[in-house]
Write an enzyme that holds these catalytic residues in place. Structure first.
Site, PDB file in Angstrom:
ATOM      1  N   ASP A   1       0.847  -1.195   0.000  1.00  0.00           N
ATOM      2  CA  ASP A   1       0.000   0.000   0.000  1.00  0.00           C
ATOM      3  C   ASP A   1       0.884   1.247   0.000  1.00  0.00           C
ATOM      4  O   ASP A   1       2.106   1.155   0.178  1.00  0.00           O
ATOM      5  CB  ASP A   1      -0.883  -0.047   1.260  1.00  0.00           C
ATOM      6  CG  ASP A   1      -1.920   1.060   1.282  1.00  0.00           C
ATOM      7  OD1 ASP A   1      -2.275   1.568   0.196  1.00  0.00           O
ATOM      8  OD2 ASP A   1      -2.373   1.419   2.385  1.00  0.00           O
TER       9      ASP A   1
ATOM     10  N   GLU B   1       2.615   4.953  -4.071  1.00  0.00           N
ATOM     11  CA  GLU B   1       2.598   5.883  -5.231  1.00  0.00           C
ATOM     12  C   GLU B   1       3.930   6.607  -5.378  1.00  0.00           C
ATOM     13  O   GLU B   1       4.285   6.877  -6.537  1.00  0.00           O
ATOM     14  CB  GLU B   1       1.444   6.884  -5.086  1.00  0.00           C
ATOM     15  CG  GLU B   1       0.072   6.244  -5.183  1.00  0.00           C
ATOM     16  CD  GLU B   1      -0.285   5.370  -3.975  1.00  0.00           C
ATOM     17  OE1 GLU B   1       0.138   5.712  -2.862  1.00  0.00           O
ATOM     18  OE2 GLU B   1      -0.961   4.351  -4.156  1.00  0.00           O
TER      19      GLU B   1
ATOM     20  N   ASP C   1      -8.889   3.610  -2.039  1.00  0.00           N
ATOM     21  CA  ASP C   1      -9.877   4.049  -1.061  1.00  0.00           C
ATOM     22  C   ASP C   1     -11.159   4.587  -1.687  1.00  0.00           C
ATOM     23  O   ASP C   1     -11.393   5.796  -1.740  1.00  0.00           O
ATOM     24  CB  ASP C   1      -9.255   5.091  -0.135  1.00  0.00           C
ATOM     25  CG  ASP C   1      -8.092   4.493   0.645  1.00  0.00           C
ATOM     26  OD1 ASP C   1      -7.983   3.246   0.668  1.00  0.00           O
ATOM     27  OD2 ASP C   1      -7.303   5.256   1.211  1.00  0.00           O
TER      28      ASP C   1
HETATM   29  C1  GLC Z   1      -4.692   3.293   2.858  1.00  0.00           C
HETATM   30  C2  GLC Z   1      -5.183   2.073   2.108  1.00  0.00           C
HETATM   31  C3  GLC Z   1      -6.229   1.349   2.914  1.00  0.00           C
HETATM   32  C4  GLC Z   1      -5.654   0.993   4.287  1.00  0.00           C
HETATM   33  C5  GLC Z   1      -5.152   2.237   4.988  1.00  0.00           C
HETATM   34  C6  GLC Z   1      -4.435   1.899   6.294  1.00  0.00           C
HETATM   35  O1  GLC Z   1      -5.712   4.224   2.985  1.00  0.00           O
HETATM   36  O2  GLC Z   1      -5.638   2.400   0.834  1.00  0.00           O
HETATM   37  O3  GLC Z   1      -6.677   0.212   2.237  1.00  0.00           O
HETATM   38  O4  GLC Z   1      -6.629   0.354   5.037  1.00  0.00           O
HETATM   39  O5  GLC Z   1      -4.239   2.918   4.151  1.00  0.00           O
HETATM   40  O6  GLC Z   1      -3.354   1.079   6.082  1.00  0.00           O
END
Ligand code: GLC
Length: 795
Positions: free
Chosen positions: A406, A409, A480
């Site tokens: 995650d 980017e 998200d």
């Molecule tokens: C980001 C991710 C999400 C995750 C959060 C906490 O917002 O896109 O899926 O739950 O981080 O790690």
């Protein structure tokens, strides 16, 4: 920038065209794929998207008149004139792609001075045409053109009339049509014009832009903020051939482990371990199938990647072992940001070995992410990728089954990384402008390689950021989203376009990540999720619970019904992914992919095909209990629930109470089914069910089924089985012939028997090799159990 053509030189399939001011290399990759390259920024560097390309150019003829250079392949005619203008036509001379020769004026945004300032003051986001552009290519736009692809974009299936940017972006505000960027950058566009499809893959990792007739309806354009001009033209004429051509360049998704197709439950955050266990136990108590539980950032010690918070998870190895015994795999999140913290091994190793991206003075660059001050591993450096790959073992040794990447980017909380942050780029130092869009790609690649090395099994990686070609290493989710009906609707075209952009294994957070889900929204979303390759319910911290049982009995039973259906469909989905490894074709498809001859399919946003056989028309409006369904021309369609049969090429109105998702099966389909299991591997599958929808009179239909151990790479050494199923209905429709044959036997286990469900068929006798076989007629269907061989069914 180029001037007149002076001459050319040919070396096999590469033609170098000498212009007055520059030179261009045109390479015929296959008769349908041509690469155009101009070194406008410097020397050519290896593509980050294309790794193993086999060139099969076929015969080609090159001819130069002094003004026009013509290259003829077996599929295309390419004409190049002064200023590097290119026209491409099919062998009959019909122009597909034509460089725009006019000056081209952009529309005007009216308004000035005070008014603009006031609008900005109120908080309105004002559009701007400010562009960091080093070159732009304009192509003539025929009004009858439809655009698809571009990876993960908001909005509709057809992208015509819009402008998009490729710059991986984490924007947590609700994703809407006006978003030009999101987490992924896939600069691949498909055009469909007069039933001819072709694609352009602009292989640049710099920020790029696509204007699809927004600026001016006479042309569409592509622009990049840097790098060389390097693009591929990929001819169809079918959209399928374009997608297959694109994945020939950038790769296909390798066959995943079977359990990754099961249902996955996530939430920020299942911590401490008591909560995780409670969720696991509830699935088993309520007999709602589930294969995977996800651990979000809270499992870590102070958000230090590759560590565990031992207060919340005192013994992760034991916990994961216990969950494994109950049939759960655990996937853990890993972010790129490494906490700045002396004494923390990952930080110390990274610092000592110069593994982090630096500022322009070569000092490690620091920004903030979850752990506070954090550094960014330079994944563009092979040594860093090898180190990161080795780190995966820390997790897999404890029993972790997959890694969720995650924030890659990369996301950063103290403003974006400046352009001049330095990266090693495998030995050719460069800056953030060139690496940003491949940062997540390289992280996923390192993760994939590390898991493969540590476990020997097919790695399961999920990534949020990606570039063209990431599909070779990772599945993706669309970040998200929110628990909004609009986001359920948006998920369909977004996932269909991702699929057309080579990312066959993708999904969205079922139920929505941000905001509070409702019972009705979850009920409708799980109906879509059941047909989405990656089927994961995930939600944010502090939103209301949205596990299948979190609302009421009706919602729970709808979840059980559709998750159960998903488990029945596992062999069908696995077959699709097995085919996809060769063809690159998506699992979740827009109707136009299979029905390109039917223009009514070109802009259907809210229906999907799951493979060729299943059409799903989900309800995506709150309160709707009926919906209009378009059945494409060229097939007959059978209502999955009522078994009513419909001619294609018409709209029908389908009653769809909350527990009914309209599903149609293409006439002639043979769909392999498993029994519902709590998790993959719970039951030994000795019998395969074939759900058969007989073809039209006089027609034969067939299906190839694939079987292997579901986890290892042994299938690449021949350890798999193939079965051919076929069904033929006689002209008189009085006889149905079904054959079941194993055509490849390389995997030790196989089926003992096959349960045939013959829909819309009332048998009067069934014989196999002249011996009668018992059968049951149940309402409008016939059910029987058989071994391999030829069946003669009298109706
Ligand atoms: C980001 C991710 C999400 C995750 C959060 C906490 O917002 O896109 O899926 O739950 O981080 O790690």
């Amino acid at each position: 920038m180029f001037g007149e053509i002076i001459g050319y030189a040919r070396k096999q399939n590469r033609i170098t065209v000498e212009f007055e001011k520059n030179k261009v290399t045109i390479a015929v990759i296959t008769p349908s794929i041509i690469n155009f390259f101009a070194p406008i920024a410097g020397e050519r560097r290896p593509s980050k998207a294309i790794e193993h390309l086999e060139e099969e150019p076929g015969a080609l003829i090159v001819d130069f008149t002094g003004e026009t250079l013509t290259i003829r392949t077996e599929q295309l005619i390419v004409k190049v004139t002064s200023d590097f203008r290119v026209n491409i036509s099919d062998p009959s001379g019909t122009i597909l792609s034509e460089d725009y020769r006019g000056t081209g004026t952009a529309f005007i945004r009216r308004g000035a001075g005070e008014g603009i300032a006031m609008a900005a003051e109120e908080g309105h986001k004002l559009a701007s045409e400010e562009e960091k552009i080093s070159y732009r290519l304009k192509k003539k736009l025929d009004p009858n053109t439809f655009f698809y692809g571009l990876g993960e974009k908001t909005g509709h299936l057809n992208k015509k009339g819009y402008h998009y940017k490729m710059w991986n972006t984490d924007d947590p505000s609700p994703h809407v049509e006006s978003f030009e960027t999101l987490y992924k950058s896939i600069p691949f566009l498909i055009a469909l014009k007069d039933n001819q499809a072709f694609g352009y893959f602009f292989d640049t990792t710099f920020e790029s832009q696509f204007d699809l007739g927004k600026e001016n309806s006479d042309y569409y354009s592509f622009a990049s903020a840097g790098g060389n001009l390097d693009y591929f033209f990929i001819y169809g004429p079918s959209v399928k051939e374009v997608v297959t051509g694109y994945t020939k360049l950038t790769g296909t998704t390798p066959l995943p482990q079977l359990w990754t197709l099961g249902y996955q439950q996530s939430r920020w955050a299942y911590a401490p371990e008591e909560r995780l266990n409670e969720v696991a136990d509830t699935f088993r108590e309520k007999e709602i199938p589930c294969d995977v539980l996800h651990l979000d950032i809270d499992y870590m010690d102070g958000y230090r990647v590759f560590t565990w918070d031992r207060k919340k998870f005192p013994n992760p190895e034991e916990l994961l072992k216990k969950l494994k015994a109950e049939g759960f795999k655990v996937v853990t999140i890993i972010d790129p940001g490494v906490k700045k913290d002396r004494g923390y091994a990952i930080y110390d190793q990274g610092l000592a070995n110069h593994y982090f991206a630096t500022d322009k003075d070569h000092l490690p660059y620091v920004n903030q992410v979850w752990p506070g001050d954090a550094l960014f591993p330079d994944f563009s450096n092979g040594k860093v990728r090898a180190w990161w790959a080795d780190n995966q073992k820390i997790m897999t040794d404890l029993g972790v089954s997959g890694i969720w990447n995650d924030m890659n980017e990369p996301a950063s909380f103290k403003g974006p990384l400046p352009d001049d942050v330095q990266f090693n780029n495998d030995g050719i130092q460069t800056d953030h402008r060139e690496i940003h869009n491949v940062y997540g790609h390289y992280m996923a690649k390192a993760t994939y390689e590390g898991i493969k090395q540590a476990t020997g099994k097919r790695p399961f990686v999920i990534t949020r950021a990606c570039y063209a070609g990431t599909q070779k290493y990772s599945t993706v989710w669309t970040g998200d989203n929110q628990s909004l009906w609009e986001h359920l609707r948006m998920a369909l075209p977004m996932l269909m376009n991702l699929g057309l952009s080579g990312v066959a294994f993708c999904g969205t957070d079922v139920g929505g990540f941000g905001f509070d889900c409702t019972s009705e929204l979850l009920s409708r979303w799980v109906q879509v999720g059941a047909f989405t390759p990656l089927f994961r319910n995930h939600s944010s911290i502090f939103t209301r619970d949205q596990e299948p049982w979190a609302f009421d009995e009706q919602t729970e039973s709808i979840n059980r019904k559709y998750i159960g259906l998903r488990y029945q469909l596992l062999p069908y989905l696995y077959d699709l992914l097995h085919d996809e490894e060769t063809t690159g074709l998506p699992i979740m498809r827009p109707l136009l992919l299979d029905y390109q001859n039917d223009p009514a399919t070109y802009e259907i946003n809210d229906q999907i095909l799951c493979g060729e056989a299943i059409l799903v028309a989900p309800v995506v409006e709150q309160g709707a209990k009926t919906r209009l369904v378009y059945l494409p021309k060229g097939s007959r369609w059978i209502d999955f629930w009522t078994k009513e049969s419909y001619e294609g090429g018409q709209y029908i109105v389908k009653a769809a109470p909350l527990d009914v998702c309209p599903i149609y099966i293409k006439e002639g389909s043979i769909i392999p089914l498993y029994p519902v299991q709590n998790y993959v591997g719970e039951k030994a599958i000795d019998q395969l069910t074939l759900d058969l929808y007989p073809p039209e009179n006089g027609e034969t239909s067939s299906y190839t089924h694939y079987q292997d151990d579901g986890e290892s790479f042994e299938y690449r050494n021949g350890s798999y089985n193939l079965y051919e199923f076929s069904a033929q209905l006689s002209e008189s429709s009085k006889e149905l012939y079904v054959s079941i044959n194993a055509t490849h036997h390389g995997y030790e286990k196989s089926y003992d028997s096959f349960k045939l469900i013959l829909n819309n068929t009332k048998a009067t006798s069934v014989a196999q090799n002249d011996a009668p076989i018992p059968f049951k007629v149940m309402g409008n269907k016939t059910v029987l159990v058989v071994k391999e061989g030829e069946l003669h069914i009298k109706l």
